[in-house]
Design a protein around this motif. Sequence first.
Motif, short mmCIF file in Angstrom:
data_model
loop_
_atom_site.label_atom_id
_atom_site.label_comp_id
_atom_site.label_asym_id
_atom_site.label_seq_id
_atom_site.Cartn_x
_atom_site.Cartn_y
_atom_site.Cartn_z
N GLN A 97 -11.62 -4.69 16.09
CA GLN A 97 -12.36 -3.92 17.31
C GLN A 97 -12.25 -2.53 17.19
O GLN A 97 -13.30 -1.99 17.44
N LEU A 112 -10.96 -10.41 16.75
CA LEU A 112 -11.19 -9.07 16.85
C LEU A 112 -9.93 -8.19 17.45
O LEU A 112 -10.04 -6.88 17.21
N ARG A 122 -15.15 0.32 16.59
CA ARG A 122 -15.59 1.65 17.18
C ARG A 122 -15.69 2.93 16.29
O ARG A 122 -16.53 3.68 16.38
N ARG A 131 -18.21 -4.84 22.06
CA ARG A 131 -17.48 -5.91 21.54
C ARG A 131 -18.32 -7.14 21.25
O ARG A 131 -18.78 -7.88 22.11
#
Length: 245
Positions: free
Chosen positions: A68, A190, A72, A79
């Motif tokens: 995750q 994630l 970004r 997400r």
Amino acid sequence: MPPNSPAAPDPPSPSAERARTPLGSALLRSIPGGYDITGLPLQVPPLPAESAPSWLRRLADRYTLTPQQILRVLGDEGRPTTLAALHAHIERNAAGITQHLRIPEDDLENLCCAPALDTLTAGYLQLYHHRAWQPSPASRYCPECLTQEPTAWAAAWRNPYTVICPTHAAILHDLCPSCGQRPFATMSWLGQVAEPWICPSRRPAPRGRFGRPKRGVRPFCGHDLRTVTRQPATDDRRPDPGPTL
């Protein structure tokens, strides 16, 4: 005597000029030799026939980040909650991913393309059973394949008809022996920092007094799937067909 004229202001420093102009960052990137400081230093190109979750986990592992956090960095604060959403994220941010990682866009497209067997399965079920079908995000795995370097999960392992590893003549495993979960069945991976061969699932929720799952963040399993016992594919040992389509 005529009054003294006011002193001329000091000329702005080059750093102040760069701070006031939007071209400041561009000026900083004008480095001789063609070196681009906007790109990430470690390149992790996708492997042939690799799944998108597998590539993202390998990339995150190189930077000791969660997948995750890598998403970004690559340009999206959202997400993904499904495998299709993850594919859409990669396609939507293909230009930024190419810039940061210097990966050809064709390789990113291959990550999101359905394997040939998935296309055939969907066509068969639609033609003969009038059923729409989407592959499950959960994946089988071959412990011996996970010992290879670099470690990758094949996209074809998600197909219910892929039950044998042709490379090692072994039956693919469907569950983690430690937690009993199907790898990648949910998108909880994630938030995990782990090597690609580690089970990506969270442990089942403990039960309360009345058999209801207790609330709370469940820990990740963390089992090393390379250590799972190999199941040779022989004529007298039929593989488990797995879940019904």
